[in-house]
Write a protein that holds these residues in place. Structure first.
Motif, PDB file in Angstrom:
ATOM      1  N   PRO A 119       0.811  -1.225   0.000  1.00  0.00           N
ATOM      2  CA  PRO A 119       0.000   0.000   0.000  1.00  0.00           C
ATOM      3  C   PRO A 119       0.842   1.273   0.000  1.00  0.00           C
ATOM      4  N   GLU A 120       2.025   1.242   0.593  1.00  0.00           N
ATOM      5  CA  GLU A 120       2.877   2.434   0.654  1.00  0.00           C
ATOM      6  C   GLU A 120       3.771   2.467  -0.573  1.00  0.00           C
ATOM      7  N   ILE A 121       3.204   2.829  -1.699  1.00  0.00           N
ATOM      8  CA  ILE A 121       3.950   2.871  -2.960  1.00  0.00           C
ATOM      9  C   ILE A 121       4.081   4.326  -3.389  1.00  0.00           C
ATOM     10  N   ASN A 122       5.201   4.649  -4.037  1.00  0.00           N
ATOM     11  CA  ASN A 122       5.391   6.030  -4.482  1.00  0.00           C
ATOM     12  C   ASN A 122       5.183   6.132  -5.999  1.00  0.00           C
ATOM     13  N   GLN A 123       5.252   7.371  -6.502  1.00  0.00           N
ATOM     14  CA  GLN A 123       4.985   7.613  -7.916  1.00  0.00           C
ATOM     15  C   GLN A 123       5.960   6.861  -8.812  1.00  0.00           C
ATOM     16  N   GLU A 124       7.248   6.828  -8.442  1.00  0.00           N
ATOM     17  CA  GLU A 124       8.232   6.152  -9.270  1.00  0.00           C
ATOM     18  C   GLU A 124       7.957   4.661  -9.358  1.00  0.00           C
ATOM     19  N   GLU A 125       7.618   4.052  -8.240  1.00  0.00           N
ATOM     20  CA  GLU A 125       7.318   2.620  -8.240  1.00  0.00           C
ATOM     21  C   GLU A 125       6.040   2.342  -9.043  1.00  0.00           C
ATOM     22  N   PHE A 126       5.056   3.193  -8.885  1.00  0.00           N
ATOM     23  CA  PHE A 126       3.816   3.031  -9.648  1.00  0.00           C
ATOM     24  C   PHE A 126       4.097   3.146 -11.147  1.00  0.00           C
ATOM     25  N   SER A 127       4.875   4.154 -11.537  1.00  0.00           N
ATOM     26  CA  SER A 127       5.184   4.367 -12.952  1.00  0.00           C
ATOM     27  C   SER A 127       5.943   3.183 -13.524  1.00  0.00           C
ATOM     28  N   SER A 128       6.898   2.669 -12.756  1.00  0.00           N
ATOM     29  CA  SER A 128       7.687   1.537 -13.226  1.00  0.00           C
ATOM     30  C   SER A 128       6.809   0.311 -13.451  1.00  0.00           C
ATOM     31  N   PHE A 129       5.836   0.114 -12.575  1.00  0.00           N
ATOM     32  CA  PHE A 129       5.000  -1.075 -12.673  1.00  0.00           C
ATOM     33  C   PHE A 129       4.054  -0.991 -13.881  1.00  0.00           C
ATOM     34  N   VAL A 130       3.466   0.171 -14.113  1.00  0.00           N
ATOM     35  CA  VAL A 130       2.441   0.275 -15.161  1.00  0.00           C
ATOM     36  C   VAL A 130       3.031   0.576 -16.533  1.00  0.00           C
ATOM     37  N   ALA A 131       4.319   0.951 -16.609  1.00  0.00           N
ATOM     38  CA  ALA A 131       4.904   1.311 -17.904  1.00  0.00           C
ATOM     39  C   ALA A 131       4.814   0.153 -18.890  1.00  0.00           C
ATOM     40  N   ARG A 132       5.123  -1.047 -18.421  1.00  0.00           N
ATOM     41  CA  ARG A 132       5.077  -2.197 -19.321  1.00  0.00           C
ATOM     42  C   ARG A 132       3.651  -2.470 -19.770  1.00  0.00           C
ATOM     43  N   ALA A 133       2.694  -2.346 -18.861  1.00  0.00           N
ATOM     44  CA  ALA A 133       1.297  -2.591 -19.225  1.00  0.00           C
ATOM     45  C   ALA A 133       0.827  -1.602 -20.283  1.00  0.00           C
ATOM     46  N   LEU A 134       1.216  -0.337 -20.143  1.00  0.00           N
ATOM     47  CA  LEU A 134       0.811   0.673 -21.124  1.00  0.00           C
ATOM     48  C   LEU A 134       1.441   0.410 -22.491  1.00  0.00           C
ATOM     49  N   SER A 135       2.677  -0.080 -22.511  1.00  0.00           N
ATOM     50  CA  SER A 135       3.337  -0.365 -23.785  1.00  0.00           C
ATOM     51  C   SER A 135       2.746  -1.591 -24.468  1.00  0.00           C
ATOM     52  N   ARG A 136       2.269  -2.551 -23.675  1.00  0.00           N
ATOM     53  CA  ARG A 136       1.711  -3.780 -24.249  1.00  0.00           C
ATOM     54  C   ARG A 136       0.239  -3.650 -24.615  1.00  0.00           C
ATOM     55  N   HIS A 137      -0.433  -2.667 -24.044  1.00  0.00           N
ATOM     56  CA  HIS A 137      -1.869  -2.505 -24.298  1.00  0.00           C
ATOM     57  C   HIS A 137      -2.134  -1.072 -24.755  1.00  0.00           C
ATOM     58  N   TYR A 188      -1.851   8.781  -8.076  1.00  0.00           N
ATOM     59  CA  TYR A 188      -0.779   8.503  -9.035  1.00  0.00           C
ATOM     60  C   TYR A 188      -1.404   8.276 -10.400  1.00  0.00           C
ATOM     61  N   ILE A 189      -0.676   8.655 -11.458  1.00  0.00           N
ATOM     62  CA  ILE A 189      -1.206   8.465 -12.807  1.00  0.00           C
ATOM     63  C   ILE A 189      -0.063   8.377 -13.804  1.00  0.00           C
ATOM     64  N   GLU A 190      -0.254   7.592 -14.798  1.00  0.00           N
ATOM     65  CA  GLU A 190       0.623   7.502 -15.968  1.00  0.00           C
ATOM     66  C   GLU A 190      -0.255   7.555 -17.203  1.00  0.00           C
ATOM     67  N   PRO A 191       0.164   8.190 -18.288  1.00  0.00           N
ATOM     68  CA  PRO A 191       1.476   8.784 -18.554  1.00  0.00           C
ATOM     69  C   PRO A 191       1.680  10.116 -17.848  1.00  0.00           C
ATOM     70  N   PRO A 192       2.933  10.589 -17.799  1.00  0.00           N
ATOM     71  CA  PRO A 192       3.258  11.809 -17.040  1.00  0.00           C
ATOM     72  C   PRO A 192       2.479  13.034 -17.485  1.00  0.00           C
ATOM     73  N   ALA A 193       2.061  13.083 -18.755  1.00  0.00           N
ATOM     74  CA  ALA A 193       1.367  14.282 -19.251  1.00  0.00           C
ATOM     75  C   ALA A 193       0.074  14.534 -18.495  1.00  0.00           C
ATOM     76  N   ASP A 194      -0.484  13.512 -17.862  1.00  0.00           N
ATOM     77  CA  ASP A 194      -1.754  13.661 -17.162  1.00  0.00           C
ATOM     78  C   ASP A 194      -1.583  14.021 -15.682  1.00  0.00           C
ATOM     79  N   ARG A 195      -0.355  14.197 -15.241  1.00  0.00           N
ATOM     80  CA  ARG A 195      -0.135  14.432 -13.809  1.00  0.00           C
ATOM     81  C   ARG A 195      -0.586  15.812 -13.348  1.00  0.00           C
TER      82      ARG A 195
END
Length: 209
Positions: A119-137, A188-195
């Protein structure tokens, strides 16, 4: 004039103009070729014998009848072929949409599992986790984590996260959110343009809610 009038009234699209004109012309021509000899034959001031009339009338009538039957047969076969092609296309698209939705759902399930276990996740960790999902979908435009914040915890949340809870006004500008019993805050949100929308109370918008 007939097809042009239909085109000006948007009954016939410009793409189908020539096809409709040709179909209309063929129908009129067939009618003229078949019925003009019959009219001239049966309306002569000095009518020929019955045998001559029948020798002209029966073949033309048979030809016309056969042409009409062939037209309806071809039209029905074409409609059946179009219906079959449409159903095949629809099944293919439905399967593709279902597979895409299942893939998107798996991304959300995995993200839910991450946030439940860490539950205690930061923006960098969130971005790292979802980056692959966004590239694949590519069908997923963005992923965000929007935790629920009780109204009584608003001040604590804003102080701890450094994020101000906002909402969109009638001019779509972000302003401080009105007091509520709870908020659903874009954390938290990805991509960065929506922050730039970080802190937005998405629960304040009826459609999102």
């Amino acid at each position: 004039w007939g097809v042009t009038a239909l085109a000006l009234l948007h009954v016939v699209s410009p793409h189908d103009f020539l096809y409709n004109w040709t179909t209309w012309w063929v129908g009129d021509t067939l009618a003229v070729v078949v019925f003009t000899p019959l009219v001239l034959l049966w309306a002569e001031p000095r009518p020929p014998g019955l045998r001559r009339r029948l020798m002209v009338t029966l073949p033309l009538t048979a030809t016309f009848t056969l042409s009409v039957l062939l037209f309806f047969y071809a039209s029905r076969r074409e409609n059946e072929a179009l219906q079959t092609a449409f159903q095949d296309r629809a099944r293919t698209l439905a399967s593709a949409v279902r597979a895409s939705c299942d893939g998107h759902l798996e991304v959300l399930i995995s993200l839910d599992a991450l946030l439940s276990s860490v539950p205690e996740i930061n923006q960098e960790e969130f971005s790292s986790f979802v980056a692959r999902a966004l590239s694949r979908h590519p069908g997923i435009r963005g992923l965000s984590w929007n935790p629920r914040v009780e109204g009584a915890e608003r001040a604590h949340f804003e102080a701890e996260s450094g994020i101000r809870i906002t909402e969109a006004d009638v001019q779509r500008r972000l302003v401080p959110a009105a007091p509520r019993s709870e908020y659903v805050v874009l954390r938290y949100i990805e991509p960065p343009a929506d922050r730039r929308a970080l802190g937005l109370d998405v629960g304040a918008e009826p459609v999102r809610r």
